[in-house]
Design an enzyme around this catalytic site. Sequence first.
Site, PDB file in Angstrom:
ATOM      1  N   LYS A   1      42.750  -8.419  45.833  1.00  0.00           N
ATOM      2  CA  LYS A   1      43.262  -9.766  45.533  1.00  0.00           C
ATOM      3  C   LYS A   1      44.051  -9.770  44.221  1.00  0.00           C
ATOM      4  CE  LYS A   1      38.989 -11.373  46.051  1.00  0.00           C
ATOM      5  NZ  LYS A   1      38.218 -10.527  46.988  1.00  0.00           N
TER       6      LYS A   1
ATOM      7  N   LYS B   1      41.165  -2.220  32.332  1.00  0.00           N
ATOM      8  CA  LYS B   1      41.839  -3.354  31.677  1.00  0.00           C
ATOM      9  C   LYS B   1      42.260  -3.015  30.263  1.00  0.00           C
ATOM     10  CE  LYS B   1      40.943  -7.485  34.201  1.00  0.00           C
ATOM     11  NZ  LYS B   1      40.869  -8.946  34.091  1.00  0.00           N
TER      12      LYS B   1
ATOM     13  N   LYS C   1      45.380   0.318  46.248  1.00  0.00           N
ATOM     14  CA  LYS C   1      44.166  -0.196  46.863  1.00  0.00           C
ATOM     15  C   LYS C   1      44.347  -1.681  47.183  1.00  0.00           C
ATOM     16  CE  LYS C   1      39.372  -1.342  45.812  1.00  0.00           C
ATOM     17  NZ  LYS C   1      38.286  -1.345  44.800  1.00  0.00           N
TER      18      LYS C   1
END
Length: 323
Positions: free
Chosen positions: A191, A110, A188
């Site tokens: 969600k 992140k 990958k």
Amino acid sequence: MRVLSGIQSSGALHLGNYFGAMKQHIELQHENECFYFIANYHALTTIQDAERLQQLTFDVAADYLALGLDPNRVAFFRQTDVPEVTELTWILATVTGKGLLERAHSFKDKTAKGLPVSMGLFCYPLLMAADILIYRSDIVPVGQDQVQHIEMTQDIAGYFNSTYGEVFVRPEPRLNQTPVVPGLDGQKMSKSYGNTIELFGDAGTIKKKIMSIKTDSTPVEAPKDPQRCNVFALLKLLASPEETAEWERRYRAGGMGYGEAKKRLAELYEEKFGRLRAQRAAWAARPDDVEDILRAGGKRARAVAQEVMESVRRACGLSARPR
């Protein structure tokens, strides 16, 4: 052996969840003492809508039960039904250096993308370590991409034990045989990427998604490399070894379009999960029964956690003095 694993309630479960974790969870329940929890504390790092989080937590429970999880064999519970885990998280934080947390992939990914990082995400490995250690877990089934979390838990347990004495057992990862499951775009399946194939989607919607899987522009008549194809990577998870071998031969021979493989993948998906939709719908219609299962699992898990926490408190000097 005591097995521990958790899964986040941060969105609809998908093929990546199933082949990366859930399939292994269901298989392990027949041979081990299993503790499986729905990680709704962890989900707060991404889901901050109360009604949605409650619904997603219920959905995870219904999915597992439909897939064959046996609550008579497994302690199946919500993470939040064992509040001692947050107490242990704080205690572990007092013996863990900031540098270890900065090396976590979730934090580094992140920050590398310039995305905001909450303290919840930064401290994620501490809560995960508490989840594992509070049940004195021997085995933690994970995919390859989660091994770092187990290694960090081993380190954190070592920090505590070297400071206060041998309280925690060393957990070990149990790797499944499934590589990273690709999503619709080749990344990958996740969600957070919006590239998933859900476990209990309706047949028409799922087929449309499968037909949209990203492939290269190799002509129909040309040979194709199955090892570089997202469709083949998913197909071999659902097909028998014999059928997989035949598809690999056809890929390398040429004369076959990706559309054929996609259509067969949609059929295999329906054969595997279509028959389970009725079971999933039946559990969805029994919310009180699902709640009873989670509460019973929570009581069983909490009894273990409370015993472990008493040992932790004594080791740290947090228990009341004996009279």
